[in-house]
Design an enzyme around this catalytic site. Structure first.
Site, PDB file in Angstrom:
ATOM      1  N   ASP A  16       7.861   7.383  -0.497  1.00  0.00           N
ATOM      2  CA  ASP A  16       6.814   7.386  -1.514  1.00  0.00           C
ATOM      3  C   ASP A  16       6.138   8.755  -1.641  1.00  0.00           C
ATOM      4  O   ASP A  16       5.960   9.269  -2.753  1.00  0.00           O
ATOM      5  CB  ASP A  16       5.763   6.322  -1.199  1.00  0.00           C
ATOM      6  CG  ASP A  16       6.274   4.909  -1.466  1.00  0.00           C
ATOM      7  OD1 ASP A  16       7.438   4.768  -1.890  1.00  0.00           O
ATOM      8  OD2 ASP A  16       5.512   3.953  -1.245  1.00  0.00           O
ATOM      9  N   ARG A  98      -8.985   7.767   7.714  1.00  0.00           N
ATOM     10  CA  ARG A  98      -8.972   8.412   6.397  1.00  0.00           C
ATOM     11  C   ARG A  98      -9.925   9.596   6.273  1.00  0.00           C
ATOM     12  O   ARG A  98      -9.569  10.614   5.669  1.00  0.00           O
ATOM     13  CB  ARG A  98      -9.241   7.389   5.284  1.00  0.00           C
ATOM     14  CG  ARG A  98      -8.205   6.275   5.167  1.00  0.00           C
ATOM     15  CD  ARG A  98      -6.829   6.742   5.493  1.00  0.00           C
ATOM     16  NE  ARG A  98      -5.798   5.762   5.219  1.00  0.00           N
ATOM     17  CZ  ARG A  98      -4.625   5.717   5.829  1.00  0.00           C
ATOM     18  NH1 ARG A  98      -4.372   6.597   6.784  1.00  0.00           N
ATOM     19  NH2 ARG A  98      -3.732   4.826   5.517  1.00  0.00           N
ATOM     20  N   ASP A 127      -7.906   2.557   0.435  1.00  0.00           N
ATOM     21  CA  ASP A 127      -7.675   3.926   0.888  1.00  0.00           C
ATOM     22  C   ASP A 127      -7.971   4.972  -0.177  1.00  0.00           C
ATOM     23  O   ASP A 127      -8.450   6.061   0.134  1.00  0.00           O
ATOM     24  CB  ASP A 127      -6.235   4.081   1.389  1.00  0.00           C
ATOM     25  CG  ASP A 127      -6.070   3.592   2.821  1.00  0.00           C
ATOM     26  OD1 ASP A 127      -7.093   3.427   3.505  1.00  0.00           O
ATOM     27  OD2 ASP A 127      -4.926   3.386   3.244  1.00  0.00           O
ATOM     28  N   SER A 181       4.401  -3.637   4.519  1.00  0.00           N
ATOM     29  CA  SER A 181       4.065  -2.224   4.679  1.00  0.00           C
ATOM     30  C   SER A 181       3.262  -2.040   5.958  1.00  0.00           C
ATOM     31  O   SER A 181       2.535  -2.937   6.386  1.00  0.00           O
ATOM     32  CB  SER A 181       3.273  -1.713   3.473  1.00  0.00           C
ATOM     33  OG  SER A 181       2.000  -2.336   3.427  1.00  0.00           O
TER      34      SER A 181
END
Length: 408
Positions: A16, A98, A127, A181
């Site tokens: 990705d 993050r 996110d 995922s």
């Protein structure tokens, strides 16, 4: 937004973000700088360097950094001082990583003269919010590019077609649908989507990657002693270790005993509910031990106030407000409370559970003389309790008398 001239991309080396890298080059004709963070996800990161070079990135524009110590020291440990749990259960493993990634993206942009940063978060999740709030808090003029909100590659088929058209290598197993995922770092693994989307179905055991099934864990308990100084873990079984070393060791111990599994349906900041499977073996032990040492070193008033502040603090992290003034204000209060949170806790690990079984400290507020059932030698006069109860009962008696008078 005007087209960027140079973009720093949060790059994993996976399909990705490789597609995003090429898309930035073709869509904007801009120079791309990649940043790959070693957060303890347990993957070899050098393939990301080779993949970036294959896609035309200059060697000087490829940044691969080991940030494990910074991650645990400056993000995980401050959060642990607060005993932070989102919605009472989630140890915030994805959320807390993050702001560090965003921080480095913005710093690398300044170092390389880039005018934009980019991430691979989708438009449905949390996110994107965390990355962008952090970036804007650190540089209000930075441009943020979120390809998943911009491009027309809206299906797995279109993504694979784009990859093939631009000679982006595709692993064979990526040609089919991934069963779920995964996001991983030194604090946890998070699995969601596909086979996990129905909360009415138990997650398959193959989803779990860091922990053995509690039923298959050793039949013999294992003890671990964790020492703290001012609220932070500093040693395991008497051996001094760095923050990342401590979390790595606790992950190993917790994984072996099936500690730290969580199946959670949570409320995303963007409004929907989602189901996630989390594994946080070391973090679960660390939280248990930290609460254990606070039990004897933290005053009740400070401890109860901390517990009242914690849900708000956890929500701020979950929603992406790590760099907000309100989180920093709460952190200052939490850190002040940890001044005397020093000592050692013994935790028993057994069949998925981590339980405090002993704790001791030179800073302890626990007084055996006051709580003993034996003769306390005058340390506590039990007659004093009568007046204490009468004063606390006064308002209750007045309410009861009024209600009786009114026939209530």
């Amino acid at each position: 937004m005007s087209a960027p001239k140079k973009v720093v991309l949060a790059y994993s080396g996976g399909l990705d973000t490789s597609i995003i890298l090429k898309w930035l080059q073709t869509e904007y004709g801009c120079e791309v700088v990649t940043f790959t963070a070693d957060l303890g996800q347990g993957e070899e990161l050098e393939p990301a360097r080779k993949k970036a070079e294959l896609l035309g990135i200059k060697p000087e524009n490829i940044h691969i950094e080991d940030v494990r110590e910074e991650f645990v020291r400056d993000f995980v440990f401050p959060m642990m001082r607060a005993n932070a749990l989102y919605e009472g259960l989630y140890l915030l493993g994805t959320s807390i990583a993050r702001p560090l990634i965003s921080k480095r993206l913005v710093e690398i942009a300044a170092e390389t003269g880039a005018d934009a940063v980019a991430h691979g978060a989708t438009g449905k999740g949390n996110d994107q919010v965390r990355f962008e709030l952090s970036a804007y808090a650190l540089n209000p003029d930075i441009k943020v590019i979120a390809p998943w909100r911009e491009w027309d590659l809206t299906s797995r088929t279109k993504l694979l077609e784009f990859a093939e058209a631009h000679q982006i290598p595709i692993a064979r197993d990526k040609r089919g649908e991934a069963p779920f995922s995964v996001d991983a770092n030194l604090l946890h693994t998070s699995s969601e989507g596909k086979v996990l989307e129905d909360p009415g179905q138990e997650a398959p055991d193959y989803v779990y990657q860091r922990t053995v099934h509690p039923e298959d864990a050793p039949d013999t308990p294992e003890m671990v002693e964790i020492s703290f100084e001012r609220g932070d873990a500093v040693a395991i079984d008497g051996q001094a270790m760095s923050p990342a070393e401590i979390l790595t060791k606790l992950n190993e111990l917790g994984g072996k005993h099936g500690v730290g599994r969580l199946d959670l349906v949570e409320n995303r900041f963007v409004g929907m509910k989602s189901r996630g499977i989390y594994e946080t073996p070391g973090g679960t032990i660390l939280l248990e031990a930290h609460r254990g040492i606070e039990q004897i070193t933290l005053d009740s008033g400070a401890g109860h106030l901390k517990d009242a502040l914690m849900p708000r603090y956890a929500e701020l992290i979950y929603n992406g407000f790590w760099f907000s003034p309100e989180r920093e204000m709460l952190q200052a209060a939490i850190d002040r409370s940890q001044e005397h949170v020093t000592g050692t806790v013994r935790v028993k690990l057994y069949k998925g559970a981590a339980r405090t079984v002993a704790r001791w400290s030179e800073m302890s507020l626990y007084s055996e003389a006051h709580v003993t059932f034996e003769d306390d030698a005058g340390a506590y006069d039990q007659k004093d309790a009568a007046g204490f109860i009468r004063l606390n009962a006064l308002r209750l008696k007045l309410i009861a008398a009024r209600n009786r008078r009114l026939g209530g």
